[in-house]
Design an enzyme around this catalytic site. Sequence first.
Site, PDB file in Angstrom:
ATOM      1  N   SER A  41      -8.700  16.510   7.568  1.00 52.98           N
ATOM      2  CA  SER A  41      -9.138  16.215   6.217  1.00 52.98           C
ATOM      3  C   SER A  41      -9.897  14.902   6.225  1.00 52.98           C
ATOM      4  O   SER A  41      -9.494  13.950   6.907  1.00 52.98           O
ATOM      5  CB  SER A  41      -7.932  16.119   5.277  1.00 52.98           C
ATOM      6  OG  SER A  41      -8.345  15.849   3.952  1.00 52.98           O
ATOM      7  N   HIS A  64     -16.088  15.122   0.634  1.00 54.19           N
ATOM      8  CA  HIS A  64     -14.751  15.536   1.076  1.00 54.19           C
ATOM      9  C   HIS A  64     -14.889  16.825   1.881  1.00 54.19           C
ATOM     10  O   HIS A  64     -15.715  17.691   1.551  1.00 54.19           O
ATOM     11  CB  HIS A  64     -13.856  15.792  -0.144  1.00 54.19           C
ATOM     12  CG  HIS A  64     -12.682  16.682   0.139  1.00 54.19           C
ATOM     13  ND1 HIS A  64     -12.662  18.012  -0.227  1.00 54.19           N
ATOM     14  CD2 HIS A  64     -11.505  16.431   0.757  1.00 54.19           C
ATOM     15  CE1 HIS A  64     -11.510  18.542   0.149  1.00 54.19           C
ATOM     16  NE2 HIS A  64     -10.789  17.613   0.752  1.00 54.19           N
TER      17      HIS A  64
END
EC number: 1.3.3.3
Length: 305
Positions: free
Chosen positions: A97, A111
């Site tokens: 992530s 992101h």
Amino acid sequence: MVSDPVSLVREYLLGLQARITSAIAEIDGKSFLSDAWEKEPGSPLRGSGVTQILEDGEVFERAGCGFSHVSGPKLPASATQHRPELAGAPFEALGVSLVFHPRNPYVPTVHMNVRMITARPHGGEPVSWFGGGMDLTPYYGFEEDAVHFHRTCAQALAPFGADKYPRFKAWCDDYFCLRHRGEQRGIGGIFYDDLTELGFEGGFALTRAVGDAFLHAYVPIVRRRMETPYGERERQHQLLRRGRYVEFNLVWDRGTHFGLQSGGRTESILLSMPPLVRWAYDERPVPGTPEHRLLTEFLVRRDWL
């Protein structure tokens, strides 16, 4: 079925993390700090990971990219809301992530996340699923940037069926929405979760395609905007919009909730937070300004292709 799917996914994810952080460090000129960690004895989880963080760089004010591989005795509630039959099952989760917060307000925050979760219900066969995606959060809107980002996402998903990009794009729009404000977080991208329909091989291939597309989607935008002149007005607008990012991550994000509910490592879970942010009471942009155009033309659901 491959003999050891977890090891295969782990090897890919560690390589993906290394490729992404190397590319971003080359752009910024500053290296990532690498923090390898293991869960402490007595923790509800077992496992380890590598958190890589770049702070106070020339291009990125804060860029975090984490790999984790953990297992636990009980799936948290955030992971079973769509799979009630797996409530209470032991699980194993691994993923990469990242969130990159640029210094220049004309460079968007980004992101990306790719992951696999395997649950082992008592008396049943293991159940694995993939999830992930990427989304872009600009502070100033540029049509060519939005089109490039979405086009790259669509091209990555094209080999897996014509339905995937429209479906995952709509899923992203639905998910990355600050429902308490009635605002989109950014211009979206793609998002998928609980992906089992393609089997392990197909799900893993799609997830690799998403991970491999990230640098192609984001780096050209960074290079195009990173030297754009800006002043205090643009900086204050950026900090205000970052506040919306924090709100989403703490109030709505399933990944944040999963990590905190399962006893994950707090510093690694919160690496997505920007270093500086501000809130203001009912501050609204003046109509006709670039800041107002962001809200009315970009932070809305659009067909960018």
